[in-house]
Design a protein around this motif. Structure first.
Motif, PDB file in Angstrom:
ATOM      1  N   VAL A 135       0.837  -1.209   0.000  1.00 35.67           N
ATOM      2  CA  VAL A 135       0.000   0.000   0.000  1.00 35.67           C
ATOM      3  C   VAL A 135       0.869   1.256   0.000  1.00 35.67           C
ATOM      4  CG1 VAL A 135      -1.996  -1.088   1.096  1.00 35.67           C
ATOM      5  CG2 VAL A 135      -0.201  -0.101   2.531  1.00 35.67           C
ATOM      6  N   TYR A 136       2.108   1.127  -0.425  1.00 36.73           N
ATOM      7  CA  TYR A 136       3.007   2.285  -0.443  1.00 36.73           C
ATOM      8  C   TYR A 136       2.409   3.398  -1.306  1.00 36.73           C
ATOM      9  CZ  TYR A 136       7.110   5.184  -1.154  1.00 36.73           C
ATOM     10  OH  TYR A 136       7.979   6.252  -1.207  1.00 36.73           O
ATOM     11  N   GLY A 137       2.389   4.601  -0.754  1.00 37.39           N
ATOM     12  CA  GLY A 137       1.827   5.735  -1.470  1.00 37.39           C
ATOM     13  C   GLY A 137       0.333   5.923  -1.254  1.00 37.39           C
ATOM     14  N   TRP A 138      -0.284   4.996  -0.495  1.00 38.83           N
ATOM     15  CA  TRP A 138      -1.717   5.074  -0.227  1.00 38.83           C
ATOM     16  C   TRP A 138      -1.965   5.043   1.274  1.00 38.83           C
ATOM     17  CZ3 TRP A 138      -5.377   5.483  -4.164  1.00 38.83           C
ATOM     18  CH2 TRP A 138      -4.895   5.271  -5.459  1.00 38.83           C
ATOM     19  N   LYS A 139      -3.069   5.668   1.700  1.00 36.61           N
ATOM     20  CA  LYS A 139      -3.422   5.706   3.122  1.00 36.61           C
ATOM     21  C   LYS A 139      -4.879   5.301   3.302  1.00 36.61           C
ATOM     22  CE  LYS A 139      -3.396   8.680   7.236  1.00 36.61           C
ATOM     23  NZ  LYS A 139      -3.099  10.033   7.757  1.00 36.61           N
ATOM     24  N   LEU A 140      -5.139   4.454   4.300  1.00 30.89           N
ATOM     25  CA  LEU A 140      -6.505   4.048   4.620  1.00 30.89           C
ATOM     26  C   LEU A 140      -7.265   5.236   5.198  1.00 30.89           C
ATOM     27  CD1 LEU A 140      -8.441   1.526   4.895  1.00 30.89           C
ATOM     28  CD2 LEU A 140      -7.731   1.486   7.294  1.00 30.89           C
ATOM     29  N   ILE A 141      -8.428   5.551   4.602  1.00 27.26           N
ATOM     30  CA  ILE A 141      -9.220   6.676   5.102  1.00 27.26           C
ATOM     31  C   ILE A 141     -10.585   6.240   5.625  1.00 27.26           C
ATOM     32  CG2 ILE A 141      -8.059   8.398   3.672  1.00 27.26           C
ATOM     33  CD1 ILE A 141     -10.476   8.296   1.771  1.00 27.26           C
ATOM     34  N   ASP A 142     -11.028   5.015   5.263  1.00 32.07           N
ATOM     35  CA  ASP A 142     -12.313   4.531   5.764  1.00 32.07           C
ATOM     36  C   ASP A 142     -12.407   3.039   5.479  1.00 32.07           C
ATOM     37  OD1 ASP A 142     -14.763   4.725   7.028  1.00 32.07           O
ATOM     38  OD2 ASP A 142     -15.861   5.318   5.233  1.00 32.07           O
ATOM     39  N   CYS A 143     -13.319   2.355   6.181  1.00 31.34           N
ATOM     40  CA  CYS A 143     -13.566   0.941   5.897  1.00 31.34           C
ATOM     41  C   CYS A 143     -14.978   0.595   6.331  1.00 31.34           C
ATOM     42  CB  CYS A 143     -12.545   0.046   6.592  1.00 31.34           C
ATOM     43  SG  CYS A 143     -12.620   0.085   8.390  1.00 31.34           S
ATOM     44  N   ALA A 195     -13.937  11.489   1.394  1.00 27.20           N
ATOM     45  CA  ALA A 195     -14.573  10.321   0.797  1.00 27.20           C
ATOM     46  C   ALA A 195     -14.848   9.295   1.889  1.00 27.20           C
ATOM     47  CB  ALA A 195     -13.692   9.718  -0.293  1.00 27.20           C
ATOM     48  N   CYS A 196     -15.820   8.409   1.649  1.00 31.77           N
ATOM     49  CA  CYS A 196     -16.162   7.366   2.608  1.00 31.77           C
ATOM     50  C   CYS A 196     -16.803   6.210   1.866  1.00 31.77           C
ATOM     51  CB  CYS A 196     -17.095   7.903   3.692  1.00 31.77           C
ATOM     52  SG  CYS A 196     -18.685   8.465   3.036  1.00 31.77           S
ATOM     53  N   ILE A 197     -17.021   5.115   2.588  1.00 35.39           N
ATOM     54  CA  ILE A 197     -17.688   3.955   2.018  1.00 35.39           C
ATOM     55  C   ILE A 197     -18.801   3.549   2.977  1.00 35.39           C
ATOM     56  CG2 ILE A 197     -16.065   2.300   3.051  1.00 35.39           C
ATOM     57  CD1 ILE A 197     -16.254   0.773   0.327  1.00 35.39           C
ATOM     58  N   ARG A 199     -22.602   1.128   3.032  1.00 44.75           N
ATOM     59  CA  ARG A 199     -23.559   0.228   2.396  1.00 44.75           C
ATOM     60  C   ARG A 199     -23.131  -0.166   0.990  1.00 44.75           C
ATOM     61  NH1 ARG A 199     -29.699   2.020   4.284  1.00 44.75           N
ATOM     62  NH2 ARG A 199     -29.354   1.701   6.516  1.00 44.75           N
ATOM     63  N   GLY A 200     -21.845  -0.455   0.829  1.00 43.76           N
ATOM     64  CA  GLY A 200     -21.344  -0.923  -0.451  1.00 43.76           C
ATOM     65  C   GLY A 200     -21.178   0.148  -1.498  1.00 43.76           C
ATOM     66  N   ASN A 201     -21.364   1.411  -1.125  1.00 44.99           N
ATOM     67  CA  ASN A 201     -21.202   2.521  -2.066  1.00 44.99           C
ATOM     68  C   ASN A 201     -20.046   3.416  -1.639  1.00 44.99           C
ATOM     69  OD1 ASN A 201     -23.404   2.063  -3.912  1.00 44.99           O
ATOM     70  ND2 ASN A 201     -24.788   2.699  -2.276  1.00 44.99           N
ATOM     71  N   ILE A 202     -19.375   3.994  -2.627  1.00 43.46           N
ATOM     72  CA  ILE A 202     -18.354   5.003  -2.378  1.00 43.46           C
ATOM     73  C   ILE A 202     -19.012   6.368  -2.519  1.00 43.46           C
ATOM     74  CG2 ILE A 202     -16.183   5.996  -3.183  1.00 43.46           C
ATOM     75  CD1 ILE A 202     -15.553   3.230  -4.389  1.00 43.46           C
ATOM     76  N   TYR A 203     -18.786   7.241  -1.549  1.00 49.59           N
ATOM     77  CA  TYR A 203     -19.290   8.611  -1.599  1.00 49.59           C
ATOM     78  C   TYR A 203     -18.109   9.569  -1.503  1.00 49.59           C
ATOM     79  CZ  TYR A 203     -23.826   6.506  -0.513  1.00 49.59           C
ATOM     80  OH  TYR A 203     -24.968   5.739  -0.540  1.00 49.59           O
ATOM     81  N   THR A 204     -18.076  10.545  -2.382  1.00 44.81           N
ATOM     82  CA  THR A 204     -17.033  11.569  -2.320  1.00 44.81           C
ATOM     83  C   THR A 204     -17.701  12.939  -2.417  1.00 44.81           C
ATOM     84  OG1 THR A 204     -16.627  11.671  -4.720  1.00 44.81           O
ATOM     85  CG2 THR A 204     -15.421  10.003  -3.466  1.00 44.81           C
ATOM     86  N   PHE A 205     -17.050  13.939  -1.857  1.00 40.86           N
ATOM     87  CA  PHE A 205     -17.649  15.259  -1.720  1.00 40.86           C
ATOM     88  C   PHE A 205     -16.701  16.310  -2.283  1.00 40.86           C
ATOM     89  CE2 PHE A 205     -18.742  12.394   1.695  1.00 40.86           C
ATOM     90  CZ  PHE A 205     -20.127  12.387   1.657  1.00 40.86           C
ATOM     91  N   SER A 206     -17.140  16.967  -3.355  1.00 39.94           N
ATOM     92  CA  SER A 206     -16.375  18.082  -3.895  1.00 39.94           C
ATOM     93  C   SER A 206     -16.901  19.371  -3.284  1.00 39.94           C
ATOM     94  CB  SER A 206     -16.494  18.119  -5.421  1.00 39.94           C
ATOM     95  OG  SER A 206     -17.762  18.616  -5.813  1.00 39.94           O
ATOM     96  N   SER A 207     -16.423  20.497  -3.763  1.00 35.08           N
ATOM     97  CA  SER A 207     -16.883  21.774  -3.214  1.00 35.08           C
ATOM     98  C   SER A 207     -18.355  22.018  -3.510  1.00 35.08           C
ATOM     99  CB  SER A 207     -16.039  22.920  -3.768  1.00 35.08           C
ATOM    100  OG  SER A 207     -16.140  22.954  -5.191  1.00 35.08           O
ATOM    101  N   GLU A 208     -18.894  21.349  -4.567  1.00 35.39           N
ATOM    102  CA  GLU A 208     -20.283  21.587  -4.956  1.00 35.39           C
ATOM    103  C   GLU A 208     -21.118  20.320  -5.086  1.00 35.39           C
ATOM    104  OE1 GLU A 208     -20.895  24.748  -8.102  1.00 35.39           O
ATOM    105  OE2 GLU A 208     -18.781  24.254  -8.461  1.00 35.39           O
ATOM    106  N   TYR A 209     -20.448  19.173  -5.322  1.00 28.29           N
ATOM    107  CA  TYR A 209     -21.196  17.995  -5.718  1.00 28.29           C
ATOM    108  C   TYR A 209     -20.898  16.788  -4.834  1.00 28.29           C
ATOM    109  CZ  TYR A 209     -21.866  20.738  -9.971  1.00 28.29           C
ATOM    110  OH  TYR A 209     -22.177  21.732 -10.857  1.00 28.29           O
ATOM    111  N   LEU A 210     -21.908  15.900  -4.791  1.00 24.68           N
ATOM    112  CA  LEU A 210     -21.762  14.580  -4.190  1.00 24.68           C
ATOM    113  C   LEU A 210     -21.658  13.569  -5.315  1.00 24.68           C
ATOM    114  CD1 LEU A 210     -22.088  12.305  -2.011  1.00 24.68           C
ATOM    115  CD2 LEU A 210     -24.557  12.615  -2.262  1.00 24.68           C
TER     116      LEU A 210
END
Length: 394
Positions: free
Chosen positions: A274-282, A329-331, A333-344
Motif C-alpha cells: 500500500v506504499y503511497g496510499w493511506k486508509l481513510i475509511d472501511c 470520501a467514505c464507504i 452500504r457498499g457505495n463510495i461517496y465523495t464530496f467536492s466543493s459543490e457535488y456529491l
C-alpha cells in the motif's frame, strides 16, 4: 266458522313468515354494509399509523441538508445516529438533524472519544464515561494524567502516565477495573489501542520504541483480564491503523498491510503493498471481507484534495478516478461517496461509474471538509465555519 278462523290464522302466519323472510336479507345486507364500513375505517386508521411510523423512522429525505448548531473548529464527530462537538467547556450531543439531545460539563481543555454506545471524556487526571442518553456511568480521578481513552462494546482502555512509561488500564463501562498492563510497555510509547473479537474481549496495542537505534513499532495482543497473547515487531515503517475482520487483525503502515491472528502469527499470503496510499475509511460486515478505502497519501493532509481512490476487498484491488477534486470520501452500504466543493459523487464499489448530485448548501458556500457519517446515513460536512448534515442517497 272454526275452519275460517283456522284458514285466516294460516294466512296470517304465512304472511308474517313471508314478511320476515323479506326483511332478513335487508337486515343481513345492512349488517354486511356496516361490517364493511368498519373494516374500511380500521384499515385506514392502521394505514395512517403505519405511514406516520414510517415517516418518523425516515427523518429528513435523502439529499436533504440541515445546518447544525456547531462550528467546524469544535471537533465535530459522529456518535451512532448523533453528533458530538466540544465548545471549549461542554460536550454536546445532537441528533443527526440538529436537535440537542444532551450536554455534559467537561471543563476547559478536555478531550473525548466516541465509542459504539459510550463516550469517554478526560481532562488531566479526571475521566468520565457517558452513555448515549448523556448519563455518566463513571466519574473518577485516575492515578496519573490520562493520555487517551478508547471505548469498545464492553470495556474501555485508559492510557495514563508519562509518554515512555505508560500504564494501560482496562475498565468495564461502569468503571470497574478489569486489568492493568505496564511491564509490556516499559520504555515504549503507546500509539493506539482497540478491542476486537466477537465479544470484544481481546485488546490490541501499537507502541513505538523511541530509544532504539532505529524506530520500531510493536503490536501486542491481550485477552482482557487474562494474559498477553502475542507480540510482534512491525519494523521501521510507522503503523497507523488496525482493523479487525474475518478473525484477522489488518495492520496498516506506510508501506504495507499485514494480517495477524490473535496470537500475532502472521498470514504472509495476505500481505498487500500500500506504499503511497493511506486508509481513510472501511466498512466491516458481520460476515465476509471488509471494504477498505484508500486515498493517495499526498492527498490526505490537513487539507484533503482527493482525485483518486482505491478499494481493497479480499483479493480484489480496484482503482477509481474521481470526476473532480474532492475534500473527503467514505464507504457506506457498499457505495463510495465523495464530496467536492459543490457535488456529491456516488458509485457502487463494483462499478466505475459515478452518479452526481448537487449539495444544496447556501450559495457561495463551497464544501470545505468532511467529518464522517452517522449510523442513519447522514454525512457531516463543513462549509467554512458552518457545519451541515447531508442525507446520503443509496
Amino acid at each position: 266458522m272454526a275452519r275460517n278462523r283456522n284458514r285466516q290464522n294460516d294466512q296470517l302466519i304465512r304472511s308474517r313468515s313471508r314478511n320476515a323472510a323479506e326483511r332478513r336479507p335487508a337486515q343481513e345486507d345492512r349488517r354486511g354494509r356496516q361490517i364493511r364500513s368498519w373494516i374500511i375505517v380500521i384499515a385506514l386508521v392502521v394505514g395512517a399509523l403505519l405511514a406516520i411510523r414510517f415517516l418518523r423512522g425516515r427523518g429528513p429525505s435523502e439529499g436533504s441538508v440541515v445546518r447544525l448548531p456547531c462550528y467546524a473548529n469544535q471537533n465535530v464527530t459522529p456518535f451512532g445516529d448523533g453528533v458530538l462537538y466540544y465548545d471549549g467547556m461542554n460536550l454536546h450531543c445532537l441528533s443527526s438533524t440538529g436537535t440537542i439531545r444532551w450536554s455534559f460539563p467537561a471543563g476547559e481543555g478536555a478531550s473525548f472519544y466516541a465509542g459504539p454506545k459510550h463516550t469517554a471524556i478526560w481532562n488531566g487526571m479526571q475521566m468520565y464515561l457517558v452513555d448515549q442518553n448523556g448519563n455518566s456511568t463513571y466519574n473518577e480521578s485516575m492515578e496519573a494524567p490520562v493520555q487517551f481513552v478508547r471505548v469498545g462494546d464492553r470495556y474501555c482502555a485508559v492510557v495514563v502516565g508519562g509518554d515512555t512509561e505508560p500504564k494501560l488500564i482496562v475498565k468495564d463501562l461502569q468503571g470497574a477495573q478489569i486489568d492493568v498492563e505496564q511491564e509490556a510497555f516499559s520504555s515504549l510509547m503507546i500509539l493506539d489501542t482497540g478491542f476486537f473479537g466477537e465479544q470484544g474481549d481481546y485488546l490490541w496495542t501499537l507502541s513505538l520504541d523511541v530509544f532504539g537505534t532505529a524506530p520500531n513499532t510493536i503490536l501486542n495482543t491481550f485477552q482482557v483480564g487474562k494474559m498477553n497473547t502475542g507480540e510482534v515487531s512491525l519494523g521501521e515503517a510507522l503503523a497507523y491503523k488496525v482493523i479487525y475482520e474475518n478473525a484477522r487483525l489488518r495492520v496498516f503502515n506506510t508501506q504495507q498491510c499485514y494480517s495477524y491472528d490473535y496470537k500475532c502469527v502472521q498470514d504472509t499470503n495476505s500481505t498487500m503493498l500500500v506504499y503511497g496510499w493511506k486508509l481513510i475509511d472501511c466498512e466491516i460486515p458481520e460476515r465476509g471481507a471488509a471494504k477498505m478505502l484508500l486515498a493517495p497519501t499526498s492527498q490526505t493532509g490537513s487539507t484533503q484534495v482527493i482525485t483518486e481512490l482505491r478499494v481493497l476487498e479480499g483479493n480484489s484491488d480496484k482503482r477509481y478516478t474521481l470526476p473532480s477534486q474532492c475534500v473527503g470520501a467514505c464507504i457506506w452500504r457498499g457505495n463510495i461517496y465523495t464530496f467536492s466543493s459543490e457535488y456529491l459523487y456516488r458509485a457502487d464499489v463494483n462499478s466505475q461509474r459515478f452518479f452526481v448530485s448537487g449539495i444544496p448548501v447556501p450559495q457561495n458556500s463551497p464544501i470545505t471538509a468532511f467529518y464522517g457519517i452517522t449510523s442513519d446515513g447522514r454525512a457531516l460536512l463543513a462549509s467554512g465555519e458552518s457545519v451541515f448534515s447531508l442525507g446520503l442517497p443509496h
